[in-house]
Structures are given as C-alpha cells and as structure tokens.
Design an enzyme around this catalytic site. Sequence first.
Site, PDB file in Angstrom:
ATOM      1  CG  HIS A 167      -5.199  15.330  -8.995  1.00  0.00           C
ATOM      2  ND1 HIS A 167      -6.453  14.844  -8.715  1.00  0.00           N
ATOM      3  CD2 HIS A 167      -5.333  16.129 -10.081  1.00  0.00           C
ATOM      4  CE1 HIS A 167      -7.321  15.339  -9.579  1.00  0.00           C
ATOM      5  NE2 HIS A 167      -6.666  16.124 -10.419  1.00  0.00           N
ATOM      6  CB  CYS A 168      -2.536  12.177 -13.232  1.00  0.00           C
ATOM      7  SG  CYS A 168      -1.901  12.312 -14.920  1.00  0.00           S
ATOM      8  NE  ARG A 169      -3.291  20.449 -11.546  1.00  0.00           N
ATOM      9  CZ  ARG A 169      -4.363  20.882 -10.896  1.00  0.00           C
ATOM     10  NH1 ARG A 169      -5.533  20.857 -11.499  1.00  0.00           N
ATOM     11  NH2 ARG A 169      -4.267  21.340  -9.658  1.00  0.00           N
ATOM     12  N   GLY A 172      -7.133  13.782 -15.441  1.00  0.00           N
ATOM     13  CA  GLY A 172      -8.227  14.403 -14.716  1.00  0.00           C
ATOM     14  C   GLY A 172      -8.727  13.578 -13.556  1.00  0.00           C
ATOM     15  CD  GLN A 173     -10.515  10.149 -10.667  1.00  0.00           C
ATOM     16  OE1 GLN A 173     -10.456  10.961  -9.735  1.00  0.00           O
ATOM     17  NE2 GLN A 173     -11.664   9.658 -11.129  1.00  0.00           N
TER      18      GLN A 173
END
Length: 331
Positions: A167-169, A172-173
């Site tokens: 999950h890549c902040r 945001g996805q």
Amino acid sequence: MARRVYQEWKGRNIFVFKGRLMFGPDAGSLVITLLLIVVPIVIFCTTVARNLLHEFPTYNPAYVILVVTILYTIYVLVLLFLTSTRDPGLVPRNSNPPEEEICYGSSETADVSGRHTPTSRLPRTKVVFENGVPVEVRYCKTCMIYRPPRCSHCSVCDNCVERFDHHCRWVGQCIGLRNYRYFFLFVSSSALLCVFIFAMSALNIKFVMDDRGTLWKAMKESPASVILMVYSFIFLWFVGGLTCFHLYLISRNQTTHESFRGEAGRLYDRGCFRNFLEVFCTKTTSSRINFRAYEQDEMPMRTTREVKIEDSEGDSRTKVQDNLDAEFSLH
C-alpha cells in the site's frame, strides 16, 4: 431505491463520480505528492527555463527544453492518476463463509430458539495447485474468502488485493495486479524527471558562471538552480532506488510483499525476459467488481449459526456466520 455496489462497499475506499474513480482512505496524501511534483516544475519553468531562453544563440533549443518539461510532467501526472484512481485488483467479498469448505463436527450448539445444531468448522488454510505446484492459501475472516495465490489483505484499505505488492501512501492506493504497471512507470518516470531537472539546472549554473566568472557568484545569481539541483538529487535517491528495487523484483516475478516475507520463491519466475513481458506487454485484466452495478433490491432473510475457524496450531475460534435462509413455505 436500489443502491449501487460502491455505496454499499465495506472497504475503506473513497469513490467519486458515482463509482467511476476509487481512491484509498489516505487519498489526501495525493495533494502532497502533487505539490512535490508541480511546485518544482513551476519554479523551473519560471526561472531556469526562462534564463536559458537568453543563453542560447537561437531560442529553439530553449523552447524545446520548456515544452519537453511541460509535456513530460503531464505524462508523469497521468501515470499518477492511473495508479491512484483505478481498482488495484480487489477480490469480491462473500456475505457468508464458503459452504463447501465447512466441516461439521460432532459437538452441538444451541441457537437463540433453543434448537441444537452441529458445530461447523472452517479450515484456516487449504492447498491449491499453482503451475502444478501445491500452494497453501489462507482464509480471510474479513472478506470471508480463501485468498487466491499471491493475494493479501490490505489493513489500510481493508480489502483483499490480487497480486498484492504494497500500500503506497504517496499515491493513496494499494498497488496490485491492475495498477502495478502504472505505479512502476510513475516511479521510474519521476526518477528521469529528477535527472532532467538536475541536468538543466546545472547547465544554467554553467552559463551563469561563464558570465560571472566564479561558481559562487553563479550560485548567488541563480539560487533557484541550486535549490532545484539539491531537491532533485535528494528525491532521485528515493525514486531512483525504488525503481532499481522494482526492476529487481520484476526480473524475479516477485512482489514487495513476497520479497519481504520470503514467500513464493521462484515459483512464478518464468525467466527475466518473460517476466518483463508479463508486467508491461500483457493486457490489463478487467475489474472483478462492477462498482456501478446495482445491489439486489431484496435480500433474503438471514439466520445465524456459529462457525469455528481452525488455525494452523489446531486451536479453534468461534465465528458467527450469516446464513441465507432459502427455505420457503409452500401452502
């Protein structure tokens, strides 16, 4: 009035434009990412590129630099948009545990009406075959499914994602089966943009130094070039390192999740060339969930019974299972 699937979705995703676009719950971080890209480019175009217009004997090369910068930045932003707004590969949830996997034991439990029913048990794991090799898949208590191979449950989005990478902040996805290609292109293109901004800023410093005589005077004359060089150099370490790491993963057909957990090994490795073809040259699979479809207008009545989920150590835990009541009286 029937509601659409995205309106009833139990994950933490944010939907806009009536379910056409979906974000993760931390979509607000996209604003930071956009600012980190757009603000330096605006500074570059209004200071460095503008100064280069006066340094070349003809304006053509300088205009090419300016146009390339703007078009390439738009390309990077489109990749960011494609990464952040599409279904990463969500697996549909079940409203009930899978009936075909439930094993009924000899012990009994009493429901609210006092009726005694056999206690059912749901195995924590089961074995499926992937490329002719037995693979153990786990049961997800939240989605009430046995996760497909290479699938994992994201604790941030609260969804099971096919070929889950991480999950890549920053975008945001979740990064998974359907948006990994765009994520890699976004990261690698950002690294090239950093190299380009660094090189053009250094070129501008050289031109100013030729006019002023010393490097110190050139840096004082064009502080924006110095700031952009430092900024690009710092972020190049981040996005450049990330690009190299994912090139290594692609060559082995591994995900970040599998690499850190030591899972999968060489099971999915088809050779370096075919691994790259699989990521970049195969058709993106269709979403398994139509978020704009309508939910059923009427839902069957529900009864509950207890289901015990056995873990790998042999212990069992009790879980309340919703069962669809499909019995209808005929009169």
